[in-house]
Design a protein around this motif. Sequence first.
Motif, mmCIF file in Angstrom:
data_model
loop_
_atom_site.group_PDB
_atom_site.id
_atom_site.type_symbol
_atom_site.label_atom_id
_atom_site.label_comp_id
_atom_site.label_asym_id
_atom_site.label_seq_id
_atom_site.Cartn_x
_atom_site.Cartn_y
_atom_site.Cartn_z
ATOM 1 N N PRO A 126 3.170 9.432 -12.134
ATOM 2 C CA PRO A 126 2.426 9.874 -13.324
ATOM 3 C C PRO A 126 2.909 11.237 -13.807
ATOM 4 O O PRO A 126 3.180 12.140 -13.004
ATOM 5 N N GLY A 127 3.031 11.380 -15.124
ATOM 6 C CA GLY A 127 3.429 12.660 -15.716
ATOM 7 C C GLY A 127 4.917 12.840 -15.887
ATOM 8 O O GLY A 127 5.353 13.840 -16.482
ATOM 9 N N ASN A 128 5.731 11.883 -15.416
ATOM 10 C CA ASN A 128 7.179 12.056 -15.498
ATOM 11 C C ASN A 128 7.703 12.070 -16.931
ATOM 12 O O ASN A 128 8.683 12.756 -17.229
ATOM 13 N N ILE A 129 7.071 11.312 -17.810
ATOM 14 C CA ILE A 129 7.534 11.287 -19.203
ATOM 15 C C ILE A 129 7.394 12.679 -19.816
ATOM 16 O O ILE A 129 8.325 13.207 -20.437
ATOM 17 N N LYS A 130 6.236 13.290 -19.616
ATOM 18 C CA LYS A 130 5.995 14.637 -20.144
ATOM 19 C C LYS A 130 6.944 15.646 -19.498
ATOM 20 O O LYS A 130 7.485 16.526 -20.175
#
Length: 237
Positions: A218-222
């Motif tokens: 989670p959060g890797n795109i950002k």
Amino acid sequence: MTTPKYKRVMLKLSGEALAGKNGYGFDFEVVQRIAQEIKELVEMGVQVGAVVGGGNIWRGRYGAGMDRTTADYMGMLATCINAMALQNILENMGVVTRVQTAIEMREIAEPFIRRKAVRHLEKGRVVIFAAGTGNPYFSTDTAAALRAAEICAEVILLAKNVDGVYDSDPNLNPNAQKFDKLTFQEVLERDLKVMDSTATSLCKDNNIPIIVFGLNTPGNIKRAVCGDMVGTLVSNS
């Protein structure tokens, strides 16, 4: 708020990623999380285009004995189903979204028009590009590279089930070595399967870097959009 490194991005999602642990169809918890991360990018002022594969529903190689062209068109229709699902979830979150298809189907989506797509992005709308390039024998990787070039995206975010590029399949080889950085030429010469060779060459020729990272974190795109070191960076230098 963290400052994004990129203003306009192309997010490439595999159909398998949408399936999550199910292996087929939709894992709506995963799709909801992806949509939430896209929403966060939009709230940061990032312009987001997305290309979705169709492997959770259909892959051309499944059609044993089937004409390749027919099988590929079936795959394009599968990407449209995925695009509509992602659009619906995004809009339920208040994110204005448009689906544009390479094959005209006016009742459910806009046809792909480059200037219209760019205008949507400028207005803060997420644009999901479906039906690949509209041609058989071309993958959705190639579609992502092509649309990224057409909308002048600064980077392709290649979200996969593995956390970067390795010298061999990490699922088969526990000693596989992960790369932090690669050039497009190295990817092509070593046949590293980041994207297919057509897509890789298109990115190389148009100087569009690719960040390959794991979607399961989670959060890797950002993090990728903000310039944090996630996954593997593939570029010309």
